[in-house]
Design a protein around this motif. Structure first.
Motif, PDB file in Angstrom:
ATOM      1  N   VAL A 206      -5.234  53.453 -33.918  1.00 46.77           N
ATOM      2  CA  VAL A 206      -4.331  54.548 -34.295  1.00 46.77           C
ATOM      3  C   VAL A 206      -2.902  54.214 -33.895  1.00 46.77           C
ATOM      4  O   VAL A 206      -1.960  54.435 -34.659  1.00 46.77           O
ATOM      5  CB  VAL A 206      -4.779  55.875 -33.642  1.00 46.77           C
ATOM      6  N   GLY A 207      -2.742  53.666 -32.699  1.00 47.25           N
ATOM      7  CA  GLY A 207      -1.407  53.289 -32.245  1.00 47.25           C
ATOM      8  C   GLY A 207      -0.783  52.208 -33.100  1.00 47.25           C
ATOM      9  O   GLY A 207       0.421  52.212 -33.358  1.00 47.25           O
ATOM     10  N   SER A 208      -1.610  51.271 -33.573  1.00 47.14           N
ATOM     11  CA  SER A 208      -1.108  50.207 -34.444  1.00 47.14           C
ATOM     12  C   SER A 208      -0.561  50.772 -35.754  1.00 47.14           C
ATOM     13  O   SER A 208       0.438  50.296 -36.281  1.00 47.14           O
ATOM     14  CB  SER A 208      -2.225  49.199 -34.758  1.00 47.14           C
ATOM     15  N   VAL A 209      -1.237  51.783 -36.261  1.00 42.92           N
ATOM     16  CA  VAL A 209      -0.812  52.388 -37.527  1.00 42.92           C
ATOM     17  C   VAL A 209       0.448  53.228 -37.353  1.00 42.92           C
ATOM     18  O   VAL A 209       1.391  53.139 -38.141  1.00 42.92           O
ATOM     19  CB  VAL A 209      -1.952  53.253 -38.113  1.00 42.92           C
ATOM     20  N   SER A 210       0.468  54.050 -36.302  1.00 40.88           N
ATOM     21  CA  SER A 210       1.595  54.970 -36.113  1.00 40.88           C
ATOM     22  C   SER A 210       2.760  54.343 -35.372  1.00 40.88           C
ATOM     23  O   SER A 210       3.890  54.827 -35.440  1.00 40.88           O
ATOM     24  CB  SER A 210       1.131  56.212 -35.339  1.00 40.88           C
ATOM     25  N   GLY A 211       2.488  53.256 -34.634  1.00 40.19           N
ATOM     26  CA  GLY A 211       3.544  52.613 -33.859  1.00 40.19           C
ATOM     27  C   GLY A 211       3.641  53.123 -32.439  1.00 40.19           C
ATOM     28  O   GLY A 211       4.443  52.647 -31.650  1.00 40.19           O
ATOM     29  N   ASN A 212       2.804  54.071 -32.080  1.00 43.87           N
ATOM     30  CA  ASN A 212       2.872  54.690 -30.757  1.00 43.87           C
ATOM     31  C   ASN A 212       1.959  53.945 -29.785  1.00 43.87           C
ATOM     32  O   ASN A 212       0.885  54.409 -29.434  1.00 43.87           O
ATOM     33  CB  ASN A 212       2.482  56.159 -30.850  1.00 43.87           C
ATOM     34  N   MET A 213       2.408  52.770 -29.338  1.00 41.65           N
ATOM     35  CA  MET A 213       1.575  51.940 -28.462  1.00 41.65           C
ATOM     36  C   MET A 213       2.319  51.465 -27.221  1.00 41.65           C
ATOM     37  O   MET A 213       1.912  50.500 -26.583  1.00 41.65           O
ATOM     38  CB  MET A 213       1.061  50.711 -29.229  1.00 41.65           C
ATOM     39  N   PHE A 214       3.387  52.113 -26.869  1.00 40.76           N
ATOM     40  CA  PHE A 214       4.210  51.629 -25.765  1.00 40.76           C
ATOM     41  C   PHE A 214       3.697  52.148 -24.419  1.00 40.76           C
ATOM     42  O   PHE A 214       4.379  52.857 -23.704  1.00 40.76           O
ATOM     43  CB  PHE A 214       5.667  52.027 -25.982  1.00 40.76           C
ATOM     44  N   ASP A 215       2.467  51.799 -24.088  1.00 39.41           N
ATOM     45  CA  ASP A 215       1.842  52.243 -22.851  1.00 39.41           C
ATOM     46  C   ASP A 215       1.822  51.085 -21.860  1.00 39.41           C
ATOM     47  O   ASP A 215       1.014  50.165 -21.969  1.00 39.41           O
ATOM     48  CB  ASP A 215       0.411  52.736 -23.129  1.00 39.41           C
ATOM     49  N   ASP A 216       2.729  51.126 -20.886  1.00 41.18           N
ATOM     50  CA  ASP A 216       2.837  50.036 -19.922  1.00 41.18           C
ATOM     51  C   ASP A 216       1.622  49.928 -19.009  1.00 41.18           C
ATOM     52  O   ASP A 216       1.420  48.917 -18.342  1.00 41.18           O
ATOM     53  CB  ASP A 216       4.104  50.213 -19.069  1.00 41.18           C
ATOM     54  N   LYS A 217       0.778  50.974 -18.953  1.00 45.43           N
ATOM     55  CA  LYS A 217      -0.424  50.925 -18.130  1.00 45.43           C
ATOM     56  C   LYS A 217      -1.509  50.099 -18.816  1.00 45.43           C
ATOM     57  O   LYS A 217      -2.349  49.498 -18.157  1.00 45.43           O
ATOM     58  CB  LYS A 217      -0.946  52.342 -17.875  1.00 45.43           C
ATOM     59  N   GLU A 218      -1.496  50.096 -20.134  1.00 52.43           N
ATOM     60  CA  GLU A 218      -2.521  49.392 -20.908  1.00 52.43           C
ATOM     61  C   GLU A 218      -2.099  47.977 -21.303  1.00 52.43           C
ATOM     62  O   GLU A 218      -2.937  47.104 -21.487  1.00 52.43           O
ATOM     63  CB  GLU A 218      -2.851  50.181 -22.182  1.00 52.43           C
ATOM     64  N   PHE A 219      -0.774  47.765 -21.444  1.00 48.65           N
ATOM     65  CA  PHE A 219      -0.292  46.496 -21.972  1.00 48.65           C
ATOM     66  C   PHE A 219       0.922  45.979 -21.197  1.00 48.65           C
ATOM     67  O   PHE A 219       1.725  46.758 -20.689  1.00 48.65           O
ATOM     68  CB  PHE A 219       0.137  46.647 -23.436  1.00 48.65           C
ATOM     69  N   ASP A 220       1.035  44.654 -21.140  1.00 44.72           N
ATOM     70  CA  ASP A 220       2.303  44.020 -20.793  1.00 44.72           C
ATOM     71  C   ASP A 220       3.045  43.853 -22.114  1.00 44.72           C
ATOM     72  O   ASP A 220       2.535  43.210 -23.046  1.00 44.72           O
ATOM     73  CB  ASP A 220       2.068  42.651 -20.140  1.00 44.72           C
ATOM     74  N   ILE A 221       4.238  44.427 -22.217  1.00 38.39           N
ATOM     75  CA  ILE A 221       4.947  44.469 -23.502  1.00 38.39           C
ATOM     76  C   ILE A 221       6.283  43.736 -23.416  1.00 38.39           C
ATOM     77  O   ILE A 221       7.048  43.922 -22.459  1.00 38.39           O
ATOM     78  CB  ILE A 221       5.202  45.923 -23.945  1.00 38.39           C
ATOM     79  N   SER A 222       6.546  42.911 -24.404  1.00 37.99           N
ATOM     80  CA  SER A 222       7.855  42.257 -24.534  1.00 37.99           C
ATOM     81  C   SER A 222       8.414  42.582 -25.911  1.00 37.99           C
ATOM     82  O   SER A 222       7.660  42.788 -26.870  1.00 37.99           O
ATOM     83  CB  SER A 222       7.752  40.749 -24.321  1.00 37.99           C
ATOM     84  N   TYR A 223       9.732  42.634 -26.012  1.00 35.52           N
ATOM     85  CA  TYR A 223      10.401  43.094 -27.235  1.00 35.52           C
ATOM     86  C   TYR A 223      11.371  42.035 -27.750  1.00 35.52           C
ATOM     87  O   TYR A 223      12.139  41.452 -26.983  1.00 35.52           O
ATOM     88  CB  TYR A 223      11.157  44.388 -26.958  1.00 35.52           C
ATOM     89  N   PHE A 224      11.314  41.844 -29.071  1.00 35.63           N
ATOM     90  CA  PHE A 224      12.173  40.849 -29.715  1.00 35.63           C
ATOM     91  C   PHE A 224      12.757  41.442 -30.997  1.00 35.63           C
ATOM     92  O   PHE A 224      12.320  42.491 -31.473  1.00 35.63           O
ATOM     93  CB  PHE A 224      11.364  39.592 -30.057  1.00 35.63           C
ATOM     94  N   LYS A 225      13.736  40.729 -31.556  1.00 41.48           N
ATOM     95  CA  LYS A 225      14.301  41.140 -32.846  1.00 41.48           C
ATOM     96  C   LYS A 225      14.647  39.904 -33.669  1.00 41.48           C
ATOM     97  O   LYS A 225      14.916  38.822 -33.131  1.00 41.48           O
ATOM     98  CB  LYS A 225      15.543  42.008 -32.655  1.00 41.48           C
ATOM     99  N   THR A 226      14.562  40.058 -34.983  1.00 36.97           N
ATOM    100  CA  THR A 226      15.062  39.066 -35.926  1.00 36.97           C
ATOM    101  C   THR A 226      16.058  39.789 -36.829  1.00 36.97           C
ATOM    102  O   THR A 226      16.367  40.960 -36.593  1.00 36.97           O
ATOM    103  CB  THR A 226      13.916  38.474 -36.782  1.00 36.97           C
ATOM    104  N   LYS A 227      16.510  39.133 -37.865  1.00 33.90           N
ATOM    105  CA  LYS A 227      17.430  39.808 -38.798  1.00 33.90           C
ATOM    106  C   LYS A 227      16.705  40.808 -39.686  1.00 33.90           C
ATOM    107  O   LYS A 227      17.350  41.615 -40.361  1.00 33.90           O
ATOM    108  CB  LYS A 227      18.173  38.774 -39.653  1.00 33.90           C
ATOM    109  N   GLN A 228      15.368  40.775 -39.675  1.00 39.95           N
ATOM    110  CA  GLN A 228      14.595  41.700 -40.501  1.00 39.95           C
ATOM    111  C   GLN A 228      13.811  42.735 -39.691  1.00 39.95           C
ATOM    112  O   GLN A 228      13.547  43.828 -40.179  1.00 39.95           O
ATOM    113  CB  GLN A 228      13.583  40.935 -41.376  1.00 39.95           C
ATOM    114  N   HIS A 229      13.403  42.380 -38.468  1.00 36.08           N
ATOM    115  CA  HIS A 229      12.463  43.222 -37.738  1.00 36.08           C
ATOM    116  C   HIS A 229      12.806  43.382 -36.257  1.00 36.08           C
ATOM    117  O   HIS A 229      13.454  42.517 -35.670  1.00 36.08           O
ATOM    118  CB  HIS A 229      11.044  42.628 -37.804  1.00 36.08           C
ATOM    119  N   TYR A 230      12.287  44.495 -35.702  1.00 33.45           N
ATOM    120  CA  TYR A 230      12.057  44.585 -34.269  1.00 33.45           C
ATOM    121  C   TYR A 230      10.588  44.236 -34.081  1.00 33.45           C
ATOM    122  O   TYR A 230       9.741  44.599 -34.896  1.00 33.45           O
ATOM    123  CB  TYR A 230      12.315  46.001 -33.748  1.00 33.45           C
ATOM    124  N   ILE A 231      10.275  43.539 -32.992  1.00 30.46           N
ATOM    125  CA  ILE A 231       8.898  43.112 -32.755  1.00 30.46           C
ATOM    126  C   ILE A 231       8.490  43.491 -31.339  1.00 30.46           C
ATOM    127  O   ILE A 231       9.186  43.174 -30.375  1.00 30.46           O
ATOM    128  CB  ILE A 231       8.744  41.585 -32.932  1.00 30.46           C
TER     129      ILE A 231
END
Length: 208
Positions: A122-147
């Motif tokens: 569900v989080g993958s579909v809606s984009g609501n997956m920014f849970d630091d308790k469940e995941f180590d998350i890193s953020y990047f950007k290109t000229k087309q996307h945020y990742i």
């Protein structure tokens, strides 16, 4: 001939620059998360087409399939594969309903691992997956996307998924592509197309 080679080199270099991933700053991350989470809260339904690519190292050619996805808050989800075969899987009321070309089955999924998997999907579909308790998350950007690149912390999820990459177009606040990387290195890439938010979805869509 030299001119053509020069033009080709320029085009290839431009493509490499445009797809180069740059780590986002703390300020950019905070703004990005706030925008996506705000959008997620406003989402009641999602209707979208999807194309799925399954890559396995032992196969010479990737497996491609496509279909339609419907999502209704809080966690009712329907994947309907239409090509190259007819197959549907519905997540609803702690159960998984499967229809494999007319052969139907139901799986009772009242378990902690299912809750995590369902939340992940569900989080993958809606984009609501920014849970630091469940995941180590890193953020990047290109000229087309945020990742957003998510590495699971829990052993149960790690057994299935090594990393999840979520792609957000710069002018949108919802996921356009999900890449699920397995421990083996094989991966599944799902691209969403023709997405419609908050359209009315008939309950019959979630019945197989």
């Amino acid at each position: 001939m030299k001119t053509k080679l020069l033009l080709l080199t320029i085009l290839l270099c431009s493509f490499k620059i445009s797809t180069q991933e740059i780590k986002m700053s703390a300020q950019e991350i905070a703004k990005f998360k706030e925008t996506v989470e705000s959008q997620s809260k406003s989402i009641k339904t999602i209707k979208t087409d999807f194309v799925q690519i399954k890559h396995m190292d032992f196969l010479t050619k990737d497996i491609e399939s496509s279909g339609k996805l419907n999502f209704k808050v809080p966690n009712t989800l329907s994947w309907q594969y239409t090509k190259p075969y007819q197959y549907s899987i519905i997540f609803k009321n702690n159960k998984v309903y499967i229809n494999d070309q007319g052969k139907k089955s139901t799986v009772d999924a009242k378990s902690k691992i299912f809750e995590k998997i369902n939340k992940l999907i569900v989080g993958s579909v809606s984009g609501n997956m920014f849970d630091d308790k469940e995941f180590d998350i890193s953020y990047f950007k290109t000229k087309q996307h945020y990742i957003a690149k998510l590495i699971p912390k829990t052993a149960a999820i790690k057994k299935m998924i090594k990393q999840i990459d979520l792609y957000f177009p710069l002018k949108e606040n919802t996921v356009s592509e999900v890449k699920l990387i397995e421990s083996s290195g094989d991966y599944t890439k799902i691209t969403f197309k023709n997405k419609i938010l908050n359209a009315k979805i008939d309950d019959a869509v979630f019945t197989n």
